[in-house]
Design an enzyme around this catalytic site. Structure first.
Site, mmCIF file in Angstrom:
data_model
loop_
_atom_site.group_PDB
_atom_site.id
_atom_site.type_symbol
_atom_site.label_atom_id
_atom_site.label_comp_id
_atom_site.label_asym_id
_atom_site.label_seq_id
_atom_site.Cartn_x
_atom_site.Cartn_y
_atom_site.Cartn_z
ATOM 1 N N TYR A 73 0.820 -1.217 0.000
ATOM 2 C CA TYR A 73 0.000 0.000 0.000
ATOM 3 C C TYR A 73 0.859 1.276 0.000
ATOM 4 O O TYR A 73 0.324 2.381 -0.145
ATOM 5 C CB TYR A 73 -0.949 0.050 1.213
ATOM 6 N N HIS A 93 0.277 -11.732 1.843
ATOM 7 C CA HIS A 93 -0.779 -10.965 1.166
ATOM 8 C C HIS A 93 -1.547 -11.797 0.144
ATOM 9 O O HIS A 93 -2.763 -11.627 -0.015
ATOM 10 C CB HIS A 93 -0.157 -9.734 0.495
#
Ligand SMILES: NC(=O)c1ccc[n+]([C@@H]2O[C@H](COP(=O)([O-])OP(=O)(O)OC[C@H]3O[C@@H](n4cnc5c(N)ncnc54)[C@H](OP(=O)(O)O)[C@@H]3O)[C@@H](O)[C@H]2O)c1
Length: 194
Positions: free
Chosen positions: A49, A107
């Site tokens: 991110y 992830h």
């Protein structure tokens, strides 16, 4: 705030604030500060991110005692593998400016999942993160990981909302004692959700 207990006995706030698609430093820092003021205690970020530094600065500025917070970050697939995962964790922690993490996730279920998971197991045993888990793991990948490793993921964060309930995934997670966590609980604003 309500809490749930993960399979290693630690408590996690049932609601969290996520910072996906907020790469702008000021916007991310201010959003996290506002979320913390509003009562959120769980913050969900990720290496991918590009905003761990903003999250770390917001946490610091908030003045909230560390033990009241539950901070999650995630390892991105491009740095999967034992050594690369260890280094990526250290980089994330430097940006977050934390002594320890609450939850570290793989992830996505791609690349060297096994090597990376063993790095997460090692970080957990060293006390650098209070729990380890996965994200976006379908039942087959989840059961494979559980079957051939020492530590079971505490949690699997998968897309779940009113339009996409994931009943089969949920059943498997319940059977194996892995907490189901939703991402995009507001369906990313799609489907006339609001
Ligand atoms: N593990 C993963 O692979 C993964 C993937 C995706 C997300 N996540 C995590 O889950 C978190 C939440 O998911 P998400 O951000 O993708 O989706 P989400 O929370 O389902 O939805 C966010 C969307 O809802 C809109 N929204 C929120 N409150 C609103 C309101 N009161 N009125 C109107 N619109 C509103 C926002 O619009 P505006 O943008 O216009 O404000 C935004 O587009 C992320 O931040 C991230 O931490 C994880």
């Amino acid at each position: 705030m309500k809490y749930i207990e993960l399979n290693n006995g630690i408590s996690m706030p049932i609601l969290g604030y996520g910072v996906y698609q907020v790469p702008d430093y000021e916007e991310c820092k201010n959003s996290v500060l506002e979320a913390l003021k509003a009562g959120y205690r769980s913050i969900d970020t990720a290496q991918a991110y590009n905003n761990e530094k903003a999250v770390g600065d917001a946490i610091k500025e908030s003045g909230i005692p560390r033990e009241e917070l539950f901070i999650t970050t995630k390892l991105w697939v491009s740095v999967y593998g034992y050594d690369k995962a260890k280094k990526a964790f250290a980089d994330s922690m430097e940006k977050l400016q934390l002594e320890y993490l609450d939850l570290y996730l793989l992830h996505q279920p791609f690349n060297d999942i096994y090597g990376s998971w063993r790095a997460l197991e090692s970080l957990y045993k060293e006390g650098k993160t209070r729990a380890i888990g996965v994200s976006n793991f379908h039942p087959d990948r989840l059961v494979d990981l559980i079957s051939f490793n020492e530590i079971k993921p505490a949690l699997n964060q998968i897309e779940t909302n009113v339009f996409y309930q994931r009943e089969e995934d949920h059943e498997v997670m319940e059977e194996y004692g892995v907490q189901h966590e939703s991402w995009a609980p507001f369906a990313e604003g799609n489907g006339d959700f609001f």
